[in-house]
Design a protein around this motif. Sequence first.
Motif, short mmCIF file in Angstrom:
data_model
loop_
_atom_site.label_atom_id
_atom_site.label_comp_id
_atom_site.label_asym_id
_atom_site.label_seq_id
_atom_site.Cartn_x
_atom_site.Cartn_y
_atom_site.Cartn_z
N PHE A 8 -34.70 -16.36 3.51
CA PHE A 8 -33.48 -16.50 4.30
C PHE A 8 -33.01 -17.93 4.12
O PHE A 8 -33.60 -18.87 4.65
N LEU A 9 -31.96 -18.11 3.33
CA LEU A 9 -31.47 -19.43 2.95
C LEU A 9 -30.19 -19.73 3.70
O LEU A 9 -29.15 -19.11 3.46
N ALA A 10 -30.27 -20.67 4.61
CA ALA A 10 -29.12 -20.99 5.47
C ALA A 10 -28.45 -22.28 5.01
O ALA A 10 -29.13 -23.26 4.70
N GLN A 11 -27.14 -22.25 4.98
CA GLN A 11 -26.42 -23.48 4.63
C GLN A 11 -26.58 -24.52 5.74
O GLN A 11 -26.72 -25.70 5.47
N GLN A 12 -26.60 -24.06 6.99
CA GLN A 12 -26.63 -25.02 8.11
C GLN A 12 -27.25 -24.34 9.34
O GLN A 12 -26.54 -23.73 10.14
N MET A 13 -28.56 -24.45 9.51
CA MET A 13 -29.22 -23.77 10.62
C MET A 13 -28.80 -24.32 11.98
O MET A 13 -29.03 -23.69 12.99
N SER A 14 -28.16 -25.48 12.02
CA SER A 14 -27.69 -25.99 13.31
C SER A 14 -26.45 -25.23 13.77
O SER A 14 -26.05 -25.34 14.93
N ALA A 15 -25.85 -24.45 12.90
CA ALA A 15 -24.66 -23.66 13.26
C ALA A 15 -25.09 -22.42 14.05
O ALA A 15 -26.06 -21.75 13.69
N GLN A 16 -24.36 -22.13 15.11
CA GLN A 16 -24.68 -20.97 15.94
C GLN A 16 -24.66 -19.68 15.15
O GLN A 16 -25.48 -18.79 15.39
N SER A 17 -23.76 -19.56 14.20
CA SER A 17 -23.67 -18.33 13.42
C SER A 17 -24.95 -18.10 12.62
O SER A 17 -25.47 -16.98 12.58
#
Length: 186
Positions: A8-17
């Motif tokens: 699971f590769l997230a661009q920005q885990m600080s984003a709520q989405s």
Amino acid sequence: QKHLTIAFLAQQMSAQSDQHSLASFQKFVKDNALPWDIRVQDAKGDAGTLSGMMSNAVTAKVDARIVAYGTLTAAQGALQDVGRSKVPLFTLDSGYFAPAVCDITSNNFVIGGLMSDYMVGRLQSQGKTSANICVVYANFHHGTRNRGQTLDAVLRDNKQIKVLDSVIIEYTGFYEKTLNTTQNWL
């Protein structure tokens, strides 16, 4: 049931989405007692880092990749690596780019229209014949860019609403920048 390892590769885990999508996926896996190992990586807002994570997942022996809210326009080399690996790629609101199986998304024009219509309705329900607003645009992602374009169209049809100021924020530090900008306006 087959054991799967999923990146699971997230661009920005600080984003709520990103957080909500990961939590929902983890809940689905748990609720269905699936023997899946979810390996989470955070690019911390950097598209180049995300691209590297996609390429690295090729050698990590994963069974599938999920890219969450990624900026994939600059990831063509990584996408080619993914395609050669034959490991499925699923994206969440990242725009469709081959070789992804699919991009799971929402209609951001509809969302923008509903949000804008709600704002206009609220202003009118308060008996206002005119109103002033400030706008934060986030053009770094196609979804938020589409919502901003829809807001602009609604504002063109509602001349009684005046935009006093607007700012276009960048991906890095978007949350803090939005808070600081809003505080300055207030």
